[in-house]
Scaffold this motif. Structure first.
Motif, PDB file in Angstrom:
ATOM      1  N   GLY A  65       0.822  -1.208   0.000  1.00 48.70           N
ATOM      2  CA  GLY A  65       0.000   0.000   0.000  1.00 48.70           C
ATOM      3  C   GLY A  65       0.850   1.249   0.000  1.00 48.70           C
ATOM      4  N   ALA A  66       0.162   2.400  -0.112  1.00 51.17           N
ATOM      5  CA  ALA A  66       0.861   3.684  -0.141  1.00 51.17           C
ATOM      6  C   ALA A  66       1.216   4.136   1.267  1.00 51.17           C
ATOM      7  N   PHE A  67       2.289   4.923   1.356  1.00 51.87           N
ATOM      8  CA  PHE A  67       2.707   5.460   2.653  1.00 51.87           C
ATOM      9  C   PHE A  67       3.344   6.822   2.432  1.00 51.87           C
ATOM     10  N   PRO A  68       3.283   7.698   3.442  1.00 47.84           N
ATOM     11  CA  PRO A  68       3.797   9.057   3.261  1.00 47.84           C
ATOM     12  C   PRO A  68       5.314   9.111   3.058  1.00 47.84           C
ATOM     13  N   VAL A  69       5.723  10.114   2.299  1.00 46.58           N
ATOM     14  CA  VAL A  69       7.139  10.408   2.102  1.00 46.58           C
ATOM     15  C   VAL A  69       7.509  11.483   3.121  1.00 46.58           C
ATOM     16  N   LEU A  70       8.469  11.183   3.997  1.00 47.99           N
ATOM     17  CA  LEU A  70       8.691  12.041   5.163  1.00 47.99           C
ATOM     18  C   LEU A  70      10.131  12.533   5.264  1.00 47.99           C
ATOM     19  N   ASP A  71      10.793  12.680   4.108  1.00 39.52           N
ATOM     20  CA  ASP A  71      12.114  13.288   4.153  1.00 39.52           C
ATOM     21  C   ASP A  71      11.958  14.797   4.394  1.00 39.52           C
ATOM     22  N   GLU A  72      13.068  15.478   4.550  1.00 37.08           N
ATOM     23  CA  GLU A  72      13.036  16.899   4.899  1.00 37.08           C
ATOM     24  C   GLU A  72      12.281  17.719   3.869  1.00 37.08           C
ATOM     25  N   GLU A  73      12.382  17.343   2.622  1.00 34.60           N
ATOM     26  CA  GLU A  73      11.723  18.099   1.555  1.00 34.60           C
ATOM     27  C   GLU A  73      10.208  17.955   1.601  1.00 34.60           C
ATOM     28  N   HIS A  74       9.732  16.761   1.925  1.00 34.02           N
ATOM     29  CA  HIS A  74       8.305  16.485   1.780  1.00 34.02           C
ATOM     30  C   HIS A  74       7.516  16.523   3.088  1.00 34.02           C
ATOM     31  N   ARG A  75       8.163  16.476   4.234  1.00 35.65           N
ATOM     32  CA  ARG A  75       7.425  16.460   5.494  1.00 35.65           C
ATOM     33  C   ARG A  75       6.681  17.775   5.679  1.00 35.65           C
ATOM     34  N   VAL A  76       5.407  17.691   5.991  1.00 32.82           N
ATOM     35  CA  VAL A  76       4.570  18.891   6.076  1.00 32.82           C
ATOM     36  C   VAL A  76       4.913  19.717   7.307  1.00 32.82           C
ATOM     37  N   LEU A  77       4.956  19.061   8.476  1.00 34.22           N
ATOM     38  CA  LEU A  77       5.118  19.771   9.738  1.00 34.22           C
ATOM     39  C   LEU A  77       6.467  19.430  10.361  1.00 34.22           C
ATOM     40  N   LYS A  78       7.339  20.409  10.398  1.00 32.15           N
ATOM     41  CA  LYS A  78       8.680  20.191  10.935  1.00 32.15           C
ATOM     42  C   LYS A  78       8.802  20.626  12.396  1.00 32.15           C
ATOM     43  N   ASP A  79       7.878  21.455  12.864  1.00 31.87           N
ATOM     44  CA  ASP A  79       7.884  21.926  14.254  1.00 31.87           C
ATOM     45  C   ASP A  79       6.442  21.999  14.725  1.00 31.87           C
ATOM     46  N   ILE A  80       6.085  21.228  15.743  1.00 34.99           N
ATOM     47  CA  ILE A  80       4.708  21.175  16.222  1.00 34.99           C
ATOM     48  C   ILE A  80       4.183  22.548  16.627  1.00 34.99           C
ATOM     49  N   ASP A  81       5.068  23.439  17.076  1.00 37.62           N
ATOM     50  CA  ASP A  81       4.634  24.778  17.478  1.00 37.62           C
ATOM     51  C   ASP A  81       4.096  25.590  16.306  1.00 37.62           C
ATOM     52  N   ASP A  82       4.410  25.166  15.089  1.00 33.44           N
ATOM     53  CA  ASP A  82       3.986  25.911  13.900  1.00 33.44           C
ATOM     54  C   ASP A  82       2.733  25.345  13.246  1.00 33.44           C
ATOM     55  N   TRP A  83       2.075  24.377  13.887  1.00 37.47           N
ATOM     56  CA  TRP A  83       1.029  23.660  13.166  1.00 37.47           C
ATOM     57  C   TRP A  83      -0.115  24.568  12.726  1.00 37.47           C
ATOM     58  N   LYS A  84      -0.460  25.572  13.521  1.00 42.02           N
ATOM     59  CA  LYS A  84      -1.577  26.441  13.139  1.00 42.02           C
ATOM     60  C   LYS A  84      -1.265  27.246  11.881  1.00 42.02           C
ATOM     61  N   LYS A  85      -0.005  27.543  11.674  1.00 40.01           N
ATOM     62  CA  LYS A  85       0.391  28.282  10.477  1.00 40.01           C
ATOM     63  C   LYS A  85       0.569  27.361   9.270  1.00 40.01           C
ATOM     64  N   VAL A  86       0.978  26.125   9.521  1.00 42.46           N
ATOM     65  CA  VAL A  86       1.380  25.233   8.433  1.00 42.46           C
ATOM     66  C   VAL A  86       0.235  24.360   7.927  1.00 42.46           C
ATOM     67  N   ILE A  87      -0.575  23.836   8.848  1.00 38.98           N
ATOM     68  CA  ILE A  87      -1.577  22.842   8.462  1.00 38.98           C
ATOM     69  C   ILE A  87      -2.909  23.507   8.167  1.00 38.98           C
ATOM     70  N   LYS A  88      -3.399  23.252   6.985  1.00 42.81           N
ATOM     71  CA  LYS A  88      -4.694  23.770   6.553  1.00 42.81           C
ATOM     72  C   LYS A  88      -5.552  22.599   6.081  1.00 42.81           C
ATOM     73  N   ALA A  89      -6.584  22.295   6.829  1.00 43.05           N
ATOM     74  CA  ALA A  89      -7.469  21.196   6.444  1.00 43.05           C
ATOM     75  C   ALA A  89      -8.162  21.517   5.133  1.00 43.05           C
ATOM     76  N   PRO A  90      -8.382  20.525   4.300  1.00 43.99           N
ATOM     77  CA  PRO A  90      -9.058  20.769   3.021  1.00 43.99           C
ATOM     78  C   PRO A  90     -10.468  21.309   3.219  1.00 43.99           C
ATOM     79  N   LYS A  91     -10.851  22.221   2.347  1.00 43.52           N
ATOM     80  CA  LYS A  91     -12.209  22.736   2.374  1.00 43.52           C
ATOM     81  C   LYS A  91     -13.182  21.647   1.920  1.00 43.52           C
TER      82      LYS A  91
END
Length: 331
Positions: A65-91
């Motif tokens: 099955g498919a699995f996320p790519v989590l290297d430095e280039e592709h990881r979405v959230l690198k610092d949990i303190d930034d999640w409100k700025k970085v993560i945007k749930a799909p409309k």
């Protein structure tokens, strides 16, 4: 002869089933709702496909099955303190016409034979580690618990919005929801941590579905998760699908049968591999049916994979044929 749906209900309620429930036969899982239909996902052999959450996934050849790519280039959230700025749930805004394929699909299901269930994946924990990686997720439970709880709440609120759309447009009577909570040998976190971070959120999600027409919650976790069974009951899970043979399935049936049922017991690696044979599948099916299904209640023989498929062609279908044979022997 009972319908597939009737036979399932007799099995999980301790009634009088007339055969084993055969894998996923009792449930029609749909993915044609406009969110699932429009969210990019890799097909077998594809790499680096980015979905609406910004998560990049790959499905290399030869993997299940498919699995996320989590290297430095592709990881979405690198610092949990930034999640409100970085993560945007799909409309979750869709035209009424975009619901028509799913409406047509569910209207074509004989609900006397099968439950109709949306496919919801990944779950809360999986979404966390898809966004930031497994190691960061685990560390953040300890070092930044309040930020993690806030992020879980954010994902939960999105899931509830999605649930509202699914229930109001498609009126499902079941739910098929993924979230893997353990490895083959252990849970990913302690029972106390599971309860602190996830139980209330899942009570809210599964409670919403059950208050809006859903009768049956099937939760996929192909793992060892035996310590969480009392919590699974508490949050409203009716069937734990994916239960690995490393769990003490007979003991769980004895202790919790009537409150929850167990679907699985056939580890994928045991039968779903290159060079598989009918003989080894028949042997494993016989084992699970006689060890776990001897009392004919609260157990559904099934390969643990999280959909009615197998990695290698023919394995799922052959397993179903062998389950039918055991039904004729044991009922």
């Amino acid at each position: 002869m009972l319908t597939k749906k009737q036979n399932l209900l007799e099995t999980i309620h301790g009634g009088n089933p007339d055969r084993f429930v055969n894998q996923y036969e009792f449930i029609h899982i749909f993915m044609s709702d406009p969110y699932n239909a429009s969210d990019p996902a890799p097909k077998y052999g594809q790499v680096n496909v980015t979905n609406k959450w910004g998560i990049t996934k790959s499905w290399p050849e030869g993997t299940p099955g498919a699995f996320p790519v989590l290297d430095e280039e592709h990881r979405v959230l690198k610092d949990i303190d930034d999640w409100k700025k970085v993560i945007k749930a799909p409309k979750l805004v869709f035209s009424e016409s975009s619901w028509e394929p799913a409406i047509k699909e569910v209207e074509g299901v004989d609900r006397n034979e099968q439950f109709v269930a949306p496919f919801v994946a990944p779950g809360l924990f999986e979404r966390l580690h898809y966004l930031m990686g497994m190691e960061d997720a685990m560390v953040n439970f300890y070092e930044e618990p309040e930020e993690v709880k806030d992020l879980i709440k954010y994902i939960t609120e999105w899931e509830l919005e999605y649930a509202d759309l699914l229930c109001s447009h498609l009126h499902p009577d079941a739910l098929f929801h993924h979230d893997d909570w353990g490895s083959q040998k252990s849970t990913f976190f302690s029972k106390e941590m599971f309860e602190e971070f996830f139980v209330d959120a899942y009570k809210e999600i599964y409670g919403y579905y059950k208050n809006h027409g859903v009768e049956l919650v099937v939760h996929h976790s192909d793992s060892y998760a035996e310590p969480f069974v009392p919590d699974m009951i508490d949050i409203g899970i009716d069937i734990w699908q994916g239960v690995m043979a490393t769990n003490n399935i007979p003991e769980m049936i004895r202790k919790y049968g009537g409150k929850i049922s167990f679907m699985g017991g056939i580890n994928s690696a045991t039968v779903d591999h290159p060079g598989w044979t009918r003989e080894e599948i028949a042997k494993e099916v016989q084992r699970v049916c006689t060890e776990y299904g001897k009392d004919k209640h609260y157990y559904i023989p099934n390969i643990i994979q999280g959909l009615p498929v197998s990695t290698f062609e023919g394995v799922y279908e052959t397993t179903s044929e062998e389950i039918d044979k055991m039904s004729k022997e044991m009922f």
